[in-house]
Scaffold this motif. Structure first.
Motif, short mmCIF file in Angstrom:
data_model
loop_
_atom_site.label_atom_id
_atom_site.label_comp_id
_atom_site.label_asym_id
_atom_site.label_seq_id
_atom_site.Cartn_x
_atom_site.Cartn_y
_atom_site.Cartn_z
N ARG A 82 58.22 20.14 -19.66
CA ARG A 82 58.21 19.40 -20.57
C ARG A 82 59.47 18.97 -20.91
O ARG A 82 60.41 19.40 -21.23
CB ARG A 82 57.59 20.10 -21.76
N GLU A 90 55.95 16.31 -17.68
CA GLU A 90 55.24 15.94 -19.23
C GLU A 90 56.49 15.23 -20.02
O GLU A 90 57.39 16.05 -20.17
CB GLU A 90 54.41 16.94 -19.78
N GLY A 104 53.70 8.80 -20.96
CA GLY A 104 53.76 9.84 -21.60
C GLY A 104 53.32 10.10 -23.04
O GLY A 104 52.06 9.54 -23.36
#
Length: 259
Positions: free
Chosen positions: A65, A88, A108
């Motif tokens: 992330r 991500e 995103g």
């Protein structure tokens, strides 16, 4: 130090939604076979002419992330590569509408500065230098891996308003800062792959390893630039290069390859 989410190796191609937590000092899970093959191919790419490269093979990190503090050109350019690599990404900015537009464009999600900082296992600081104090005041970055690509260049004078931005960010935030991606404009980072090596400066070995992996995911070769105290040298280099480019001078012309 915040926990880092790992992906268990399943032998399948594609991101996994299964996750568990461990401390940041443990090695992150291995990518899928396809991702490892892609990374191996990138690792053997030749550095640009003129670079003396110390070959450092980055570790195989799982999909991560990444919170991006900023919604401008650098956020879009680097975020696009990381989304394509399976990470991500959350984009944030002073203007929520621009953050949403950038996030939608790269695949995103969007949030505010505090949300992006909390979301990211790694955080990219990609705002104008005069906006850094506001971002640091709005976020909690202690212990986070933060990539600083900012340049505090004074327009017209082509000097630095803050002589050591990366060190300043580290001191004020408590983050594990790595200086990277600050020597070239966003147009270059939009290329696939960008035809440059990327110097990294940082004091935390694990943070350096993580950022090396993300450099590879952009399609570049990571070069060890030394500790964070040397980041100021690369920031000054950026000021010199930008000043020359504005005058229409090719920066490589003043540093010819010898030998």
């Amino acid at each position: 130090m915040p926990p880092i989410r790992l992906r268990r190796s399943t032998g399948r191609v594609g991101p996994s939604r299964r996750a568990h937590t461990t401390t940041a000092v443990q090695v992150l899970a291995t990518r899928s076979n396809a991702s490892r093959a892609r990374q191996s191919a990138r690792n053997v790419m030749s550095p640009p002419v003129g670079y003396l490269m110390v070959s450092i093979e980055p570790p195989n990190f799982a999909d991560m992330r990444i919170g991006i503090l900023g919604a401008g050109n650098m956020a879009a350019a680097l975020g696009t590569h990381w989304v394509r690599a399976g990470h991500e990404v959350m984009v944030s900015g002073r203007d929520p509408g621009r953050a949403r537009e950038t996030a939608e464009r790269i695949g995103g999600q969007a949030g505010d500065w505090a949300q992006a900082a909390q979301f990211g296992e790694v955080v990219l600081l990609a705002v104008l230098a005069d906006g850094v104090p506001d971002v640091l005041a709005a976020t909690e970055l202690a212990g986070k891996v933060v990539i600083d690509c900012t340049n505090a260049v004074v327009q017209g004078r082509w000097t630095l308003a803050t002589p050591a931005m990366a060190e300043s960010v580290a001191a004020k935030s408590g983050a594990r800062v790595v200086k990277a991606f600050n020597l070239c404009p966003d147009e270059l980072w939009r290329q696939t792959p960008p035809p440059v090596a990327v110097p990294l400066c940082g004091d935390d070995p694990e943070a350096m390893d993580i950022v090396r992996g993300l450099v590879v995911d952009v399609g570049c070769v990571a070069v060890d630039g030394g500790g964070l105290e040397r980041a100021a040298l690369f920031e000054a280099t950026a000021a010199v290069v930008i000043g020359l480019a504005v005058q229409g001078v090719e920066p490589r012309g003043i540093l010819p390859v010898v030998g």
